[in-house]
Design an enzyme around this catalytic site. Structure first.
Site, PDB file in Angstrom:
ATOM      1  N   TYR A 291       0.851  -1.201   0.000  1.00  0.00           N
ATOM      2  CA  TYR A 291       0.000   0.000   0.000  1.00  0.00           C
ATOM      3  C   TYR A 291       0.878   1.239   0.000  1.00  0.00           C
ATOM      4  CZ  TYR A 291      -3.989   2.967   1.240  1.00  0.00           C
ATOM      5  OH  TYR A 291      -4.979   3.912   1.247  1.00  0.00           O
ATOM      6  N   TYR A 341      -5.801   5.418  -7.526  1.00  0.00           N
ATOM      7  CA  TYR A 341      -6.085   5.189  -6.108  1.00  0.00           C
ATOM      8  C   TYR A 341      -7.544   4.843  -5.900  1.00  0.00           C
ATOM      9  CZ  TYR A 341      -6.087   6.287  -1.062  1.00  0.00           C
ATOM     10  OH  TYR A 341      -6.194   6.245   0.296  1.00  0.00           O
TER      11      TYR A 341
END
Lengths: 384, 172
Positions: A291, A341
């Site tokens: 991440y 994203y």
């Protein structure tokens, strides 16, 4: 196991509503799983998501839900929703659970900005709650964004490892540049057609020192969905959930600034438990999906999970070991930095594609993928 | 310097006690009456031993820089007037860590540098912040605190304040 994945186009401005985006992504994931909406009996979403589970159920025509849950603390829900879904299926609570995230993250509420934390009342700008960033102990001092918070991690890491600013920038830049290169061959990537050199990186605008604009993920409009089912539900090749867990330690919710060590996003115990549960060592991992709200999270995670010794990540990165043909390819879709994203659920999907051997930048023979975020982790393997 | 605060806290419960005291230029920490550890941000329960008995103590305001960032980009229009500004994580000598701006040192500070509390004063709000600790020097805040110590324990802490007087902000 994960039997289907789906995503919408990622853009800076979608004409669809968030519900519309969610419906598109879930339909794509169900089609990928060769399942109809009436097979779904569970939804796990992000607490941050603005799409309600009830409206989504009606929009898709799901007759009955036996499991519905939300996972808190931001991006931790990317792996966290899948971990919850897998656990619920193991426990017999449900048989087909859809995890989803839909957001107008660029044209709507931007997670990288502070408007979401603040309210205007009587002409004043008010902050409430104790969250970092944006709460009453952060916002009045100007700590307003995740990037600023992660910049605090980066400077502390450099101090602890006696790393000068140039070496730190080279290491972080190596992440940004390599992931941007990966994104050039990913048709979904919002940065496709815009490669990045180290010179470009270093010339990038400083946002919150030491983080430059290229150290930050690309806020996007879009949605992603993952279908988790009991084994052998799908006729297609699926990804096996080898291990999954959520993880919270004191003051790690959601972005650590108060724990004694702000350069660790997980604990040794959590990592040890994960590899013990999977009965593998870090060297067995073929590809890592980390991440990357900012580059520093990638650097810290490489050390947290034992892919490099403590203090060894800068050398690993400047040697290009995270790139094609390296010891451990990291974020071969371009990551949140360069693909776009969807709060990390798009990265979970990349992990699935890798073990299904159908990724755009396929790591040859990727049999085991680690997908990790502060707050949760998944190990995916090849089904069967 | 007098500014109107760009972002006004609207704290609840124990956080309101902290912010009310800040308006009297006092930095309060909670200290556990069972294990003796101090903590911040405020919480009903000791994060070390989970006891619910605590006392408020006045922090000395002395600490060292644990980490920092210099914000070059305003994450909200309200703080554009500050750009660039330095955000610190400070390890206070009492143990807790807190967030505050560095007021007097432009550029990049060094981690480990001693700093001292100085309240940032807006027309209607005081926010705890820091200056680089000058050895042998005595800040206004420290002098005021010394006077208060001589007088006694300082002003009583209000328990039920709901809002730190908001005023219009120019960034809107």
């Amino acid at each position: 196991m994960i039997s289907g994945v789906g995503m919408t186009e990622l853009s800076s401005h979608s004409d669809q509503s968030e519900l519309g985006l969610a419906v598109s992504a879930v339909r794509a994931a169900l089609e990928d799983a060769e399942l109809e909406a009436d097979a779904v009996d569970g939804f796990v979403s992000y607490s941050y998501d603005r799409v309600g589970i009830g409206p989504l159920q009606r929009a898709l025509g799901v007759p009955e839900l036996r499991l519905f849950a939300e996972v808190p603390y931001g991006g931790g829900a990317s792996c966290g929703t899948v971990a919850q879904a897998a656990a619920a299926i193991d426990a017999g609570l449900a048989s087909c659970v859809v995890c989803f995230r839909a957001m107008k993250g660029r044209s709507g509420t931007r997670l990288g900005r502070a408007e979401r934390h603040l309210e205007t009342e009587g002409g004043a700008l008010i902050c409430r709650g104790a969250r970092v960033p944006g709460g009453v102990f952060a916002a009045p001092s100007g700590l307003l964004s995740p990037a600023q918070t992660m910049a605090l991690w980066a400077h502390r890491y450099a101090y602890d490892q006696a790393l000068d600013r140039d070496r730190l920038s080279e290491a972080l830049g190596a992440i940004a540049v390599t992931q941007r290169a990966y994104a050039q061959t990913n048709p979904r990537a919002v940065t496709r057609g815009r490669p990045l050199s180290m010179e470009d990186y270093l010339a990038g605008r400083m946002i919150a020192s030491p983080l430059r604009v290229y150290d930050l993920c690309r806020e996007s409009d879009g949605a992603a969905a993952v279908v988790v089912t009991a084994p052998r539900r799908s006729s297609r090749r699926a990804a096996r959930v080898v291990a999954a867990s959520q993880h919270l330690f004191p003051y790690s919710d959601p972005l650590p600034v108060y724990p004694p060590d702000i350069t660790r996003l997980t604990t040794e115990r959590e990592v040890g438990d994960l590899f013990a549960q999977a009965r593998v060592s870090p060297s067995a991992i073929d590809v890592a999906i980390i991440y990357d709200a900012t580059t520093i999270a990638v650097l810290l995670t490489l050390e947290d999970y034992g892919f490099c010794p403590r203090g060894g990540a800068p050398e690993f990165l400047t040697d290009g070991q995270h790139g094609p043909g390296g010891l451990l390819p990291v974020n071969p879709h371009g990551g949140l930095l360069s693909e776009g994203y969807v709060h990390g659920l798009n990265s979970v999907i990349e992990g699935v594609r890798q073990v299904r051997d159908e990724a755009d930048n396929q790591v040859p023979g990727a049999g085991l993928a680690l997908i990790t975020v502060r707050g949760a982790v998944l190990l995916l393997g090849v089904e069967g | 310097m007098t500014f109107t605060a760009p972002i006004v806290p609207d704290p609840e419960g124990l956080s309101a006690v902290y912010w009310d005291a800040a308006q009297q230029e006092r930095l309060l920490l909670q200290r556990c009456t069972r294990c003796g550890q101090a903590w911040h941000p405020p919480s009903e329960f000791c994060p070390f031993c989970q006891a619910s008995e605590f006392e408020w103590i006045d922090a000395t305001g002395e600490g060292v820089i644990h980490s920092y960032t210099v914000a070059h980009h305003a994450a909200h229009a309200a703080v554009e007037v500050w750009i660039p500004y330095t955000i610190l994580l400070v390890d206070l000598v009492e143990g807790p860590r807190m967030i505050g701006r560095l007021l007097d040192a432009p550029g990049e500070p060094a981690i480990g540098t001693p700093v001292r509390l100085r309240f940032e004063r807006y027309s209607d709000l005081k926010v705890p912040a820091f200056v680089v600790h000058a050895r042998g020097g005595s800040s206004c805040t420290a002098r005021r605190r010394q006077r208060r110590r001589r007088r006694g324990t300082g002003a009583p802490i209000q328990e039920h304040h709901t809002r730190v007087s908001p005023r219009p902000c120019p960034g809107q």
